[in-house]
Design an enzyme around this catalytic site. Structure first.
Site, PDB file in Angstrom:
ATOM      1  N   GLY A 174     -22.955   5.693  -0.583  1.00 16.89           N
ATOM      2  CA  GLY A 174     -22.344   7.248  -0.606  1.00 16.89           C
ATOM      3  C   GLY A 174     -21.878   7.269  -2.064  1.00 16.89           C
ATOM      4  N   TYR A 221       0.881  -1.385   0.066  1.00 25.44           N
ATOM      5  CA  TYR A 221       0.018   0.043   0.126  1.00 25.44           C
ATOM      6  C   TYR A 221       0.988   1.098   0.151  1.00 25.44           C
ATOM      7  CZ  TYR A 221      -3.708  -3.402   1.366  1.00 25.44           C
ATOM      8  OH  TYR A 221      -4.424  -4.472   1.612  1.00 25.44           O
ATOM      9  N   SER A 257     -12.608  -5.186   2.163  1.00 27.88           N
ATOM     10  CA  SER A 257     -13.854  -4.497   1.446  1.00 27.88           C
ATOM     11  C   SER A 257     -15.198  -4.777   1.765  1.00 27.88           C
ATOM     12  CB  SER A 257     -13.605  -4.711  -0.103  1.00 27.88           C
ATOM     13  OG  SER A 257     -12.363  -4.352  -0.435  1.00 27.88           O
ATOM     14  N   PRO A 258     -15.350  -4.988   3.227  1.00 28.35           N
ATOM     15  CA  PRO A 258     -16.625  -5.346   3.789  1.00 28.35           C
ATOM     16  C   PRO A 258     -17.756  -4.166   3.483  1.00 28.35           C
ATOM     17  CG  PRO A 258     -15.211  -4.288   5.386  1.00 28.35           C
ATOM     18  CD  PRO A 258     -14.498  -4.555   4.218  1.00 28.35           C
ATOM     19  N   LEU A 259     -17.412  -3.066   3.003  1.00 25.28           N
ATOM     20  CA  LEU A 259     -18.297  -2.198   2.555  1.00 25.28           C
ATOM     21  C   LEU A 259     -18.542  -2.020   1.138  1.00 25.28           C
ATOM     22  CD1 LEU A 259     -17.405   0.673   5.138  1.00 25.28           C
ATOM     23  CD2 LEU A 259     -19.061  -1.093   5.375  1.00 25.28           C
ATOM     24  N   GLY A 260     -17.806  -3.103   0.341  1.00 23.27           N
ATOM     25  CA  GLY A 260     -17.820  -3.188  -1.098  1.00 23.27           C
ATOM     26  C   GLY A 260     -17.376  -1.684  -1.541  1.00 23.27           C
ATOM     27  N   GLY A 266     -16.973   0.890  -0.350  1.00 25.08           N
ATOM     28  CA  GLY A 266     -17.766   2.128  -0.302  1.00 25.08           C
ATOM     29  C   GLY A 266     -19.308   2.367  -0.512  1.00 25.08           C
TER      30      GLY A 266
HETATM   31  N1  NAP Z   1      -5.777  -8.701   1.315  1.00 25.29           N
HETATM   32  C1  NAP Z   1      -6.256  -7.876   0.135  1.00 25.29           C
HETATM   33  O1  NAP Z   1      -6.128  -8.239  -0.974  1.00 25.29           O
HETATM   34  C2  NAP Z   1      -7.068  -6.762   0.396  1.00 25.29           C
HETATM   35  C3  NAP Z   1      -7.600  -6.225  -0.727  1.00 25.29           C
HETATM   36  C4  NAP Z   1      -8.472  -4.887  -0.355  1.00 25.29           C
HETATM   37  C5  NAP Z   1      -8.553  -4.440   0.938  1.00 25.29           C
HETATM   38  N2  NAP Z   1      -7.842  -4.784   1.860  1.00 25.29           N
HETATM   39  C6  NAP Z   1      -7.881  -4.462   3.397  1.00 25.29           C
HETATM   40  O2  NAP Z   1      -9.303  -4.108   3.695  1.00 25.29           O
HETATM   41  C7  NAP Z   1      -9.589  -2.917   3.905  1.00 25.29           C
HETATM   42  C8  NAP Z   1     -11.063  -2.474   3.782  1.00 25.29           C
HETATM   43  O3  NAP Z   1     -11.394  -2.733   2.274  1.00 25.29           O
HETATM   44  P1  NAP Z   1     -11.544  -1.339   1.332  1.00 25.29           P
HETATM   45  O4  NAP Z   1     -10.848  -0.048   1.891  1.00 25.29           O
HETATM   46  O5  NAP Z   1     -10.998  -2.070   0.132  1.00 25.29           O
HETATM   47  O6  NAP Z   1     -13.142  -1.230   1.301  1.00 25.29           O
HETATM   48  P2  NAP Z   1     -14.543  -0.936   2.231  1.00 25.29           P
HETATM   49  O7  NAP Z   1     -13.904  -0.924   3.613  1.00 25.29           O
HETATM   50  O8  NAP Z   1     -15.035  -1.616   1.768  1.00 25.29           O
HETATM   51  O9  NAP Z   1     -14.735   0.505   1.637  1.00 25.29           O
HETATM   52  C9  NAP Z   1     -13.914   1.615   2.224  1.00 25.29           C
HETATM   53  C10 NAP Z   1     -14.571   2.726   1.447  1.00 25.29           C
HETATM   54  O10 NAP Z   1     -15.632   3.100   2.028  1.00 25.29           O
HETATM   55  C11 NAP Z   1     -15.729   4.456   2.348  1.00 25.29           C
HETATM   56  N3  NAP Z   1     -16.565   4.436   3.656  1.00 25.29           N
HETATM   57  C12 NAP Z   1     -16.083   3.723   4.856  1.00 25.29           C
HETATM   58  N4  NAP Z   1     -16.839   4.022   5.828  1.00 25.29           N
HETATM   59  C13 NAP Z   1     -17.991   4.555   5.335  1.00 25.29           C
HETATM   60  C14 NAP Z   1     -19.095   5.017   5.876  1.00 25.29           C
HETATM   61  N5  NAP Z   1     -19.567   4.833   7.076  1.00 25.29           N
HETATM   62  N6  NAP Z   1     -20.037   5.876   5.021  1.00 25.29           N
HETATM   63  C15 NAP Z   1     -19.739   6.085   3.831  1.00 25.29           C
HETATM   64  N7  NAP Z   1     -18.480   5.803   3.165  1.00 25.29           N
HETATM   65  C16 NAP Z   1     -17.691   4.812   4.110  1.00 25.29           C
HETATM   66  C17 NAP Z   1     -14.415   4.979   2.580  1.00 25.29           C
HETATM   67  O11 NAP Z   1     -14.082   6.371   2.314  1.00 25.29           O
HETATM   68  P3  NAP Z   1     -13.424   7.254   3.221  1.00 25.29           P
HETATM   69  O12 NAP Z   1     -12.123   7.139   3.377  1.00 25.29           O
HETATM   70  O13 NAP Z   1     -13.880   8.800   2.282  1.00 25.29           O
HETATM   71  O14 NAP Z   1     -14.386   7.162   4.387  1.00 25.29           O
HETATM   72  C18 NAP Z   1     -13.695   4.103   1.429  1.00 25.29           C
HETATM   73  O15 NAP Z   1     -13.579   4.754   0.282  1.00 25.29           O
HETATM   74  C19 NAP Z   1      -8.540  -2.112   3.433  1.00 25.29           C
HETATM   75  O16 NAP Z   1      -8.062  -0.878   4.070  1.00 25.29           O
HETATM   76  C20 NAP Z   1      -7.353  -2.974   3.398  1.00 25.29           C
HETATM   77  O17 NAP Z   1      -6.426  -2.980   4.607  1.00 25.29           O
HETATM   78  C21 NAP Z   1      -7.270  -6.028   1.513  1.00 25.29           C
END
Ligand code: NAP
Length: 329
Positions: free
Chosen positions: A212, A57, A202-205, A207
């Site tokens: 949003g 990252y 990516s539990p929130l898909g 975002g």
């Molecule tokens: N192992 C792997 O290959 C892999 C791949 C992908 C991700 N990951 C890990 O998983 C973590 C989470 O996944 P992710 O970041 O991809 O996706 P996510 O948690 O599904 O979604 C993150 C997005 O949602 C927005 N968000 C968060 N909370 C919100 C809320 N309450 N209301 C509205 N928008 C909201 C964030 O924007 P804002 O920042 O503007 O709030 C961000 O753009 C990553 O940080 C990483 O550590 C691992």
């Protein structure tokens, strides 16, 4: 205090914090380090004990950021990071050779400002390095006290079994959310048989499930979602129906869409520990409060029946790095 989930022998707060978007892939990455550090501190204040990062990252910038944020606050935090997408041995592509595992970990320790990583994941399975060799190297690092627990990301059931036979695997990280149900068929049963926890990423898909994102308009030109099949080619518009269905449940529960998406994951069991990503203090408050949101059996059932997502979860290039091997590699 927040309730905990079990990842093998490791206990973490049920809701963790994904730090990736603070430094990479999403709109605003790297713009507000001060806000990002406040966000991490606020998460710790609210009882989050599980912070997820990776060498790739940035690369490196995210681990440095997490290291800065944890200065003086390292105790009691499960620091999870990942190796294998960056090579320090000169090999092209994925590199989980024992030499690279060790080189990567030393760099991670320096950037994170710590003498041990609590949970070290292989980020993607390396088809050219037998998983036994990689896990053997990880077991050495555990014996040396530099790593406490080991994990895999996007590994197939066969690879998970082979790895676990060499050294206990604490956690498997894969995409899992209301619109990505893939792990339920084959991965989750194997994890439960072996006593391995599931960390949904990516539990929130990305975002989308929070409601949003209704178009690509507000996203930076280099935002990764602009190339993701679920957000392109008319799929984003089609997938808004899923958001409407989640909203209907959220209104009934009296919670936000993000909280319902996380509560549904928590309802899957005490061995599930999602790591929602955010760069904003207020959203950490919102997301961690999902720990207190209870869904009824009927609400879970309705969410289980959501309209399936239109579009693959990754484009072809990213899909190619997902391990599907029947006999590992
Ligand atoms: N192992 C792997 O290959 C892999 C791949 C992908 C991700 N990951 C890990 O998983 C973590 C989470 O996944 P992710 O970041 O991809 O996706 P996510 O948690 O599904 O979604 C993150 C997005 O949602 C927005 N968000 C968060 N909370 C919100 C809320 N309450 N209301 C509205 N928008 C909201 C964030 O924007 P804002 O920042 O503007 O709030 C961000 O753009 C990553 O940080 C990483 O550590 C691992």
């Amino acid at each position: 205090m927040m309730r905990t989930s079990s990842l093998g022998a490791l206990r973490v707060s049920r809701i963790g914090l994904g730090a990736m978007g603070m430094s990479a892939f999403y709109t605003g990455a790297g713009r507000g380090d001060a806000e990002s550090i406040r966000t991490i501190h606020h998460a710790l204040d609210l009882g989050v004990t599980h912070v997820d990062t990776a060498e790739v990252y940035g690369p490196y910038a995210n681990e440095e950021l997490v290291g800065r944020a944890l200065k003086g606050r390292r105790d009691g935090v499960v620091v999870a990071t990942k190796f294998g997408l960056v090579s320090h041995t000169g090999r092209p592509g994925l590199d989980s050779t024992p030499a690279n595992v060790r080189a990567a970990l030393e760099g991670s320790l320096t950037r994170l400002g710590t003498d041990h990583v609590d949970l070290l994941y292989q980020h993607r399975v390396d088809p050219d390095t037998p998983i036994e060799e990689t896990v053997g190297a990880l077991a050495d690092l555990v014996a040396e006290g530099k790593v406490r627990h080991i994990g895999l990301s996007e590994a197939s059931p066969a690879t998970i079994r082979r790895a676990h036979a060499v050294h206990p695997v604490a956690a498997l990280q894969t995409e899992y959310s209301l619109w990505t149900r893939d792990p339920e068929a084959e991965i989750l049963p194997v994890l439960r048989e072996l006593g391995i926890g599931l960390v949904p990423y990516s539990p929130l898909g990305h975002g989308f499930l929070t409601g949003g994102i209704r178009s690509l308009d507000g996203l930076d030109a280099d935002d990764w979602r602009r190339t993701n099949p679920r957000f392109t080619g008319g799929n984003l518009e089609r997938n808004l129906r899923i958001v409407d269905e989640v909203r209907a449940v959220a209104e009934e529960v009296g919670a936000t869409l993000a909280q319902v998406a996380l509560a549904w994951l928590l309802a899957q069991g005490g061995d599930v520990a999602p790591i929602p990503g955010t760069t904003r203090v207020a959203r950490v408050t919102e997301n961690t409060a999902a720990d207190g949101v209870a869904l009824t059996g009927d609400q879970v059932a309705r969410l289980n029946r959501l309209t399936p997502a239109s579009g693959e979860r990754f484009d072809e290039g990213n899909m190619a790095a997902i391990d599907r091997s029947g006999d590992g590699a």
